[in-house]
Each structure stands twice: as structure tokens, then as C-alpha cells.
Design an enzyme around this catalytic site. Structure first.
Site, mmCIF file in Angstrom:
data_model
loop_
_atom_site.group_PDB
_atom_site.id
_atom_site.type_symbol
_atom_site.label_atom_id
_atom_site.label_comp_id
_atom_site.label_asym_id
_atom_site.label_seq_id
_atom_site.Cartn_x
_atom_site.Cartn_y
_atom_site.Cartn_z
ATOM 1 N N HIS A 136 -12.590 44.939 -56.651
ATOM 2 C CA HIS A 136 -13.332 44.043 -55.844
ATOM 3 C C HIS A 136 -13.393 42.534 -56.477
ATOM 4 O O HIS A 136 -12.944 42.549 -57.837
ATOM 5 C CB HIS A 136 -14.542 44.305 -55.444
ATOM 6 C CG HIS A 136 -14.679 45.305 -54.359
ATOM 7 N ND1 HIS A 136 -13.977 45.076 -53.087
ATOM 8 C CD2 HIS A 136 -15.153 46.658 -54.249
ATOM 9 C CE1 HIS A 136 -14.341 46.067 -52.158
ATOM 10 N NE2 HIS A 136 -14.936 47.174 -52.970
ATOM 11 N N ASP B 13 -10.421 37.016 -53.333
ATOM 12 C CA ASP B 13 -10.226 37.417 -52.031
ATOM 13 C C ASP B 13 -9.585 36.047 -51.177
ATOM 14 O O ASP B 13 -8.305 36.323 -50.632
ATOM 15 C CB ASP B 13 -11.407 37.880 -51.206
ATOM 16 C CG ASP B 13 -11.692 39.488 -51.816
ATOM 17 O OD1 ASP B 13 -11.029 39.777 -52.728
ATOM 18 O OD2 ASP B 13 -12.712 39.862 -50.918
#
Length: 389
Positions: free
Chosen positions: A139, A169
Site C-alpha cells: 500500500h 497512489d
């Protein structure tokens, strides 16, 4: 007419990075068809609050803006064949599975390229398609940690600090996906050939080491927390105010530092020489000085100075800030299932003079357009039911 009118994208991505990238492209006019699995709930779709009138969560309504959505069960051969039928007319595929997953499904680049040689195929992953960590889960926090950035972030006494946004991200994965797609589209316009794009979020944040990274690779010492000019080791920092709020100081250039010194009532430091002889004293005095006024009092004082000093706003304040509003960054977007109703969202940062972004509608529920889209390609009701469940 949108800048990307006529460009058709099949979006197999989930969560934040891929959907944000394709949302930007949809805002600019691309026809984005989001393909979801009927048996797997995207975390974003369940992220509260839920918009009752829109039939979706607030994050889903945002990230699925201007897109259509269908269900396909890609574990079924007929669904795989349906994708190949669609790909004949689509320009771009974006997928966010681990390396090899799409190949196993029969939907990898080579398989779809055989159907449409002009196809641009973008794979977005945490660590890329190659390398020793290619298949490892991760992540945002992991990609930042392995890039070298986090080792010099935060306070020396407290260690790394968390942000409430996903740097790898959005700023890395999503933006590099957009760049790669637009570059590949131009190359195809010139050569007629499609190609494959391998986007790694970790690759993308490595250059975010920026000045420190360039200096280290040229022989300088590795950066450390509060040891560099831009991470708290200089005057470039956040300063607490009398009311417990904060001001940000970015007075790096001499002319800005001189204005800062005037506000801090130390005009004798304006030439900047003291930064070389007693930086610690300057920072301590500035910290003490900022504690003598409230944040709003400092905002008023600095409003007439050109010093690169601004308040730390809450999200509520940023959403009401005159400049941000005038820039169109908080549009009211129509809810497609509730005529006359809108939801306020974060806008598109790309401003084009002749074809600005459009906010046609917020996101539909997952799978909403399954029958409409597949019927248009000649699938029967029975076939649609078979491949979408």
C-alpha cells in the site's frame, strides 16, 4: 468537445490510483467503461458516507465520475470473450492486478494486442512487472517507505510521520498512468502502433527524493530528519500560533526572507547572513514570535507582504477559500439517479483553454450499465446474465 473525445478506455482498476487516473481522463472527455467483479466489493464502494440519493458511497461517486460501469465475471470464459469483443473498439486498457493475473485470465497485453494491434495497455502496480518484489502486496505507506523518502520525513525525536493522503497512489501511480497513456496516444498517432505501459508506484516516488536524492547520488551525505533545508532543518517549516493553529513558512529566496524578517521585527537579519552563522537562533526566535499572535492575526499581517507565508487550513476552510472556489476546484456534480440533485466533489486540476474538464455526472452504482453496454454489442439477455454474475 473534450480534449479526449473519441478515446475509449476499459478500466479494470480498483481502489484509488487507477480510478483517479481514469477519472481525470474522463473529465477531459474520454469514454471510460469501468469493469467490476460482481462478487468482489471494492473498498471504495463501501467507504462511508453513503449517498442515499446517489446509490453509492461519496468516494465512489467521485472516482467513478463521468464513467459507465459494468459487471463481468472474468473467471468465466464467455466474459473473457466479451472483453475481447469490446477491445476491438477500445483504445486503452487500464488494469491494476498483480503481475500475471490478467495473463492467466487470458486478458494480458499479448492476448488483447492480437485482437486490436492499436491497443494501449497500461498495468499499474506497486512494484512494477519485473524485479524481485514484483508480486509482493503493498500500500501507499509501503511504497513510500521503500523509496527512501520516509527515512528523512518527520521530526528527529519522533520518527516518520503519516499524511492523510496517498502520495504514491495519486501523485505517482495515477499521474504517471495519465502521462504514459497520453504519451502512448501521441506515439500511436504518429506510428499507428499501440504499446504496453508498466507503471510502478514505487518507481514513481523515487524521484520525489528530489534535491536530496540528486545531491546524495552526486556524493553528498544521505538526508536525515530535520537535517535538510526542506524537511525542518531550516526556516522552511510549520510554526505554531497563539491559538494552537499553524502557519507555513516557505521564505527560501532572499527577497522573501527579507520580508519575513520585517514581519518578525528583525529587519537587521534581512540580508540573510545570520542563516549561515546562527540558524538555530533564527528558528528559535521565529518559533517564539509566531506564538505571540493568532493564526488569523498573522494572516492579516502577511497579507500585505510578499513572503511565501500562508496559513495551514483545515479541509473545511480550504473548501470555502475564495481562491480555491474561483479556481473551480469544488464543483457541484449532478447525481445521475437523483435528477436535480448534486454532490460537491474535488475538481479536475487540468485547465485547458479550449476544452476544459466537464463534470457530466457523479458515479453510477457498480454494474449499472451492464445490460445497456453489452446489448449494444449484440449480447442476448441470457448471455449477459451468464457473464455478469
Amino acid at each position: 468537445m473534450g480534449a479526449l473525445d473519441g478515446v475509449k478506455i476499459l478500466d479494470f482498476s480498483t481502489l484509488l490510483p487507477g480510478p483517479y487516473a481514469t477519472m481525470l481522463l474522463a473529465d477531459l472527455g474520454a469514454d471510460v467503461l469501468r469493469v467490476s467483479s460482481p462478487g468482489k466489493v471494492d473498498l471504495v464502494a463501501a467507504w462511508p458516507p453513503f449517498l442515499e440519493e446517489g446509490g453509492v458511497s461519496a468516494p465512489w461517486a467521485w472516482l467513478s465520475r463521468n464513467k459507465r460501469s459494468i459487471f463481468l465475471n472474468l473467471k468465466k470464459d464467455a466474459a473473457v470473450q466479451a472483453v475481447k469483443t469490446l477491445v476491438r473498439e477500445y483504445d486503452i486498457v487500464v488494469e491494476q492486478f498483480r503481475p500475471g493475473v490478467m495473463d492467466k485470465l487470458g486478458l494480458g497485453y499479448e492476448a488483447l494486442k492480437a485482437v486490436n494491434p492499436r491497443l494501449i495497455y497500461c498495468s499499474l502496480t506497486g512494484y512494477g512487472q519485473t524485479g524481485s518484489m514484483a508480486n509482493r502486496a503493498g500500500h501507499d505507506i509501503n511504497y513510500l517507505s521503500r523509496s527512501g523518502i520516509v527515512s528523512a520525513a518527520g521530526r528527529e525525536a519522533e520518527g516518520p510521520s503519516l499524511y492523510n493522503f496517498q502520495i504514491a497512489d495519486v501523485a505517482s501511480g495515477a499521474m504517471n498512468t495519465v502521462v504514459s497513456i497520453l504519451a502512448a496516444l501521441h506515439h500511436r498517432d504518429v506510428t499507428g502502433k499501440g504499446q504496453y505501459a508498466d507503471i510502478s508506484m514505487t518507481d514513481g516516488v523515487i524521484p520525489f527524493n528530489s534535491m536530496d536524492g540528486a545531491c546524495f547520488l552526486a556524493g553528498a551525505r544521505p538526508p536525515r530528519r530535520e537535517g535538510q533545508q526542506l524537511n525542518g532543518g531550516g526556516i522552511y517549516d510549520f510554526y505554531k500560533t497563539k491559538d494552537g493553529q499553524y502557519m507555513s513558512v516557505g521564505s527560501l529566496e532572499p527577497k522573501f526572507f527579507a520580508q519575513l524578517c520585517v514581519a518578525m521585527e528583525h529587519p537587521e537579519w534581512s540580508d540573510g547572513h545570520i542563516l549561515k552563522t546562527d540558524l538555530a537562533l533564527v528558528k528559535r526566535i521565529f518559533q517564539e514570535k509566531f506564538l505571540t499572535k493568532t493564526r488569523d492575526e498573522w494572516v492579516e499581517l502577511f497579507s500585505g507582504l510578499d513572503a511565501c507565508v500562508e496559513p495551514v487550513l483545515t479541509l473545511e476552510e480550504a473548501a470555502a477559500d475564495e481562491h480555491n472556489v474561483l479556481r473551480g476546484m469544488w464543483p457541484d456534480v449532478p447525481l445521475p439517479l437523483a435528477p436535480g440533485k448534486t454532490v460537491r466533489q474535488m475538481g479536475c486540476p487540468i485547465k485547458l483553454s479550449d476544452c476544459p474538464p466537464e463534470y457530466r455526472h457523479a458515479g453510477y452504482p457498480a454494474g449499472f450499465h451492464t445490460h445497456e453496454v453489452l446489448k449494444a454489442y449484440g449480447f442476448t439477455e441470457e448471455e449477459i446474465k451468464g457473464i455478469s454474475q
